[in-house]
Design a protein around this motif. Structure first.
Motif, PDB file in Angstrom:
ATOM      1  N   SER A 188       0.822  -1.214   0.000  1.00  0.00           N
ATOM      2  CA  SER A 188       0.000   0.000   0.000  1.00  0.00           C
ATOM      3  C   SER A 188       0.854   1.262   0.000  1.00  0.00           C
ATOM      4  O   SER A 188       0.423   2.310  -0.474  1.00  0.00           O
ATOM      5  CB  SER A 188      -0.983  -0.002   1.168  1.00  0.00           C
ATOM      6  OG  SER A 188      -0.312   0.025   2.391  1.00  0.00           O
ATOM      7  N   TYR A 200       2.348   8.586   9.195  1.00  0.00           N
ATOM      8  CA  TYR A 200       3.152   7.670   8.384  1.00  0.00           C
ATOM      9  C   TYR A 200       3.783   8.532   7.262  1.00  0.00           C
ATOM     10  O   TYR A 200       3.054   9.226   6.528  1.00  0.00           O
ATOM     11  CB  TYR A 200       2.213   6.596   7.827  1.00  0.00           C
ATOM     12  CG  TYR A 200       2.844   5.577   6.920  1.00  0.00           C
ATOM     13  CD1 TYR A 200       3.965   4.858   7.317  1.00  0.00           C
ATOM     14  CD2 TYR A 200       2.293   5.312   5.665  1.00  0.00           C
ATOM     15  CE1 TYR A 200       4.531   3.916   6.472  1.00  0.00           C
ATOM     16  CE2 TYR A 200       2.850   4.368   4.828  1.00  0.00           C
ATOM     17  CZ  TYR A 200       3.977   3.676   5.232  1.00  0.00           C
ATOM     18  OH  TYR A 200       4.534   2.744   4.399  1.00  0.00           O
ATOM     19  N   ALA A 245      -4.382   0.236   7.095  1.00  0.00           N
ATOM     20  CA  ALA A 245      -3.405  -0.868   7.175  1.00  0.00           C
ATOM     21  C   ALA A 245      -3.526  -1.711   8.446  1.00  0.00           C
ATOM     22  O   ALA A 245      -3.153  -2.876   8.456  1.00  0.00           O
ATOM     23  CB  ALA A 245      -1.989  -0.295   7.071  1.00  0.00           C
ATOM     24  N   ARG A 302       5.269  -7.469  -0.557  1.00  0.00           N
ATOM     25  CA  ARG A 302       4.764  -6.297  -1.257  1.00  0.00           C
ATOM     26  C   ARG A 302       3.435  -6.594  -1.972  1.00  0.00           C
ATOM     27  O   ARG A 302       3.375  -6.793  -3.189  1.00  0.00           O
ATOM     28  CB  ARG A 302       5.796  -5.717  -2.251  1.00  0.00           C
ATOM     29  CG  ARG A 302       7.181  -5.537  -1.727  1.00  0.00           C
ATOM     30  CD  ARG A 302       7.235  -4.852  -0.359  1.00  0.00           C
ATOM     31  NE  ARG A 302       6.618  -3.530  -0.363  1.00  0.00           N
ATOM     32  CZ  ARG A 302       5.756  -3.128   0.570  1.00  0.00           C
ATOM     33  NH1 ARG A 302       5.382  -3.915   1.581  1.00  0.00           N
ATOM     34  NH2 ARG A 302       5.236  -1.930   0.501  1.00  0.00           N
ATOM     35  N   SER A 332       0.224  -6.832   4.371  1.00  0.00           N
ATOM     36  CA  SER A 332       1.456  -6.840   5.170  1.00  0.00           C
ATOM     37  C   SER A 332       1.244  -7.204   6.628  1.00  0.00           C
ATOM     38  O   SER A 332       1.939  -8.065   7.163  1.00  0.00           O
ATOM     39  CB  SER A 332       2.112  -5.463   5.108  1.00  0.00           C
ATOM     40  OG  SER A 332       2.656  -5.238   3.846  1.00  0.00           O
ATOM     41  N   ASN A 387      -1.058   5.012  12.937  1.00  0.00           N
ATOM     42  CA  ASN A 387       0.377   4.937  13.140  1.00  0.00           C
ATOM     43  C   ASN A 387       0.885   6.380  13.082  1.00  0.00           C
ATOM     44  O   ASN A 387       0.600   7.052  12.086  1.00  0.00           O
ATOM     45  CB  ASN A 387       1.014   4.108  12.021  1.00  0.00           C
ATOM     46  CG  ASN A 387       2.520   4.078  12.101  1.00  0.00           C
ATOM     47  OD1 ASN A 387       3.097   4.407  13.125  1.00  0.00           O
ATOM     48  ND2 ASN A 387       3.152   3.685  11.001  1.00  0.00           N
ATOM     49  N   ILE A 439      -0.083   4.726  -1.919  1.00  0.00           N
ATOM     50  CA  ILE A 439      -0.260   5.956  -1.129  1.00  0.00           C
ATOM     51  C   ILE A 439       0.682   7.039  -1.652  1.00  0.00           C
ATOM     52  O   ILE A 439       0.294   8.191  -1.836  1.00  0.00           O
ATOM     53  CB  ILE A 439       0.013   5.667   0.370  1.00  0.00           C
ATOM     54  CG1 ILE A 439      -1.093   4.785   0.953  1.00  0.00           C
ATOM     55  CG2 ILE A 439       0.150   6.960   1.162  1.00  0.00           C
ATOM     56  CD1 ILE A 439      -0.774   4.197   2.330  1.00  0.00           C
TER      57      ILE A 439
HETATM   58  C1  PLP Z   1      -0.059   3.468   8.425  1.00  0.00           C
HETATM   59  C2  PLP Z   1       0.619   2.611   7.421  1.00  0.00           C
HETATM   60  N1  PLP Z   1       0.127   2.552   6.189  1.00  0.00           N
HETATM   61  C3  PLP Z   1       0.696   1.813   5.232  1.00  0.00           C
HETATM   62  C4  PLP Z   1       1.826   1.068   5.501  1.00  0.00           C
HETATM   63  C5  PLP Z   1       2.492   0.331   4.365  1.00  0.00           C
HETATM   64  O1  PLP Z   1       2.218  -0.971   4.295  1.00  0.00           O
HETATM   65  P1  PLP Z   1       2.628  -1.798   3.000  1.00  0.00           P
HETATM   66  O2  PLP Z   1       3.301  -0.898   2.033  1.00  0.00           O
HETATM   67  O3  PLP Z   1       3.540  -2.856   3.500  1.00  0.00           O
HETATM   68  O4  PLP Z   1       1.350  -2.310   2.451  1.00  0.00           O
HETATM   69  C6  PLP Z   1       2.388   1.086   6.776  1.00  0.00           C
HETATM   70  C7  PLP Z   1       3.605   0.320   7.049  1.00  0.00           C
HETATM   71  O5  PLP Z   1       4.197   0.352   8.091  1.00  0.00           O
HETATM   72  C8  PLP Z   1       1.768   1.885   7.761  1.00  0.00           C
HETATM   73  O6  PLP Z   1       2.259   1.969   8.997  1.00  0.00           O
END
Ligand code: PLP
Length: 386
Positions: A102, A127, A207, A247, A238, A177, A106
């Protein structure tokens, strides 16, 4: 010397890479480091998912470019999972878009909608890719402070009218987060209302929806009436299936927003390795029992860490979701200085709050991604230096 672009120069160094460097140096010195820094699950991916990858990878058909917008079978599995989990019906044809994690989606999404100088409304602390993606797209992040006094929710009333006019996107992330705050449908309704009033696109990052404790079950923004008209929601395999390194993630929601992101992506990447897409289907459609034991494990660690830190007199809110603990810096010093003291004196890695944004100053984050025994050892070390 090569001159970096202004955009790249204006990005701060990626926090986790900096911390990783300090950690590696400490380990190379032979020190026993307890890493409560980056949020990367320590448990393995469930075996049936690995099996699926292994078998799928034997088929030469999976070795080719995975062009298109994700395999229909994966888009279908994501739509079914959303329906089972949130009661939200998505059309797998155009309301679901698989991503190479993601983070990728994003960070690329602002390219689809921001023109030079447009604003994104970005929570602070957050994040990092919400800010980074905005800056790389030529936009400007307008920071919405997440204050403990407001339950770590943004206060829309404080956003000036001229910024609202120049803003195109608003990012939200609950369970959050780094603060581990949660938000429910009432907050999501207020976001949708605010977005509609101000012609904003809502970017929701979900997430951590499956890492929750004490019977709490996080909700999706898309559960709110009318949310789909203005929103895109990002999700990921994830943290649900301990698949951070694989991924695999997705975006879902408004079809026009997804088509725009797909267009950006078609110029940048060539899809997720097909064998991983098959494994992702196995993850979403297969047994989900590991989720209970996973949350149980984090919950036990959370309780040990919370009790230990509180016994030192340190202030924190016990998280209902995510695998992070957001703790007030107990000494009169900045969070970066405090994190370096923890590393130097206790061989403990924690993430300084200011690394997530200036409103994160005064806090640090600890991740529950190490065994309980190591958390107890960490508390013992902290007692010696507190
Ligand atoms: C708030 C948040 N969003 C998205 C992600 C990204 O996850 P991924 O790229 O592994 O799907 C993280 C990874 O730590 C996260 O903390």
């Amino acid at each position: 010397m090569f001159k970096l672009s202004k955009k790249l120069q204006s990005l701060p160094p990626y926090l986790f890479l900096e911390i990783d460097k300090a950690k590696r140096i400490a380990r190379a010195q032979g020190r026993d480091i307890i890493d409560l820094g980056i949020g990367d699950p320590d448990q393995p991916t469930p075996a049936h998912i690995i099996e699926k990858l292994y078998h799928a990878a034997q088929d030469p058909a999976t070795h080719k470019y995975a062009l298109g917008q994700g395999m229909p079978v994966l888009r279908g599995a994501i739509a079914d999972w959303y329906h089972r989990r949130f009661g939200v019906g998505l059309n797998p044809e155009n309301e679901v878009l698989p991503l190479i994690g993601s983070k990728e989606g994003i960070a690329h999404f602002p390219l689809a909608f921001l023109n030079q100088g447009d604003y994104s409304l970005v929570p602070d602390p957050c994040y990092p890719p919400y800010k980074g993606g905005t800056i790389l797209a030529g936009g400007k992040p307008y920071l919405m402070p997440l204050r403990e006094s407001n339950a770590f929710l943004p206060d829309f009333k404080k956003i000036p009218a001229d910024i609202r006019k120049k803003a195109k996107l608003i990012f939200i992330n609950y369970p959050n987060n780094p603060t581990s705050a949660v938000a429910g449908v009432d907050f999501f309704k207020s976001v949708v209302e605010f977005a509609k009033k101000n012609n904003l696109i809502v970017v929701s990052d979900l997430a951590y929806s499956e890492t929750a404790y004490d019977g709490y079950s996080p909700q999706s923004l898309l559960e709110v009436d009318g949310a789909r008209e203005v929103s895109i929601e990002f999700h990921s395999l994830s943290k649900i299936y301990n698949m951070t390194g694989w991924r695999a993630g997705w975006a879902c929601g408004n079809a026009q927003l997804l088509a725009a992101l797909a267009k950006v992506k078609s110029n940048i990447d060539s899809g997720i390795f097909s064998a991983i897409q098959f494994a992702a289907v196995a993850a979403l459609e297969g047994p989900q029992q590991h989720l209970d034991s996973m949350c149980q494990l984090y919950q036990e660690r959370r309780d040990v860490l919370a009790a230990g830190l509180r016994s030192l007199g340190w202030e924190l809110t016990v998280p209902k979701a995510t695998f992070y603990m957001w703790v007030k810096v107990p000494k009169k010093m900045g969070s970066i200085k405090f994190a370096s003291v923890l590393l130097e004196k206790a061989n403990i890695v924690a993430t300084p709050g200011v690394g997530f944004g200036s409103y994160g100053e005064g806090y640090f984050r600890m991740a529950l991604t190490v065994p309980k025994e190591r958390i107890k050892e960490a508390i013992g070390r902290l007692k010696k230096i507190a």
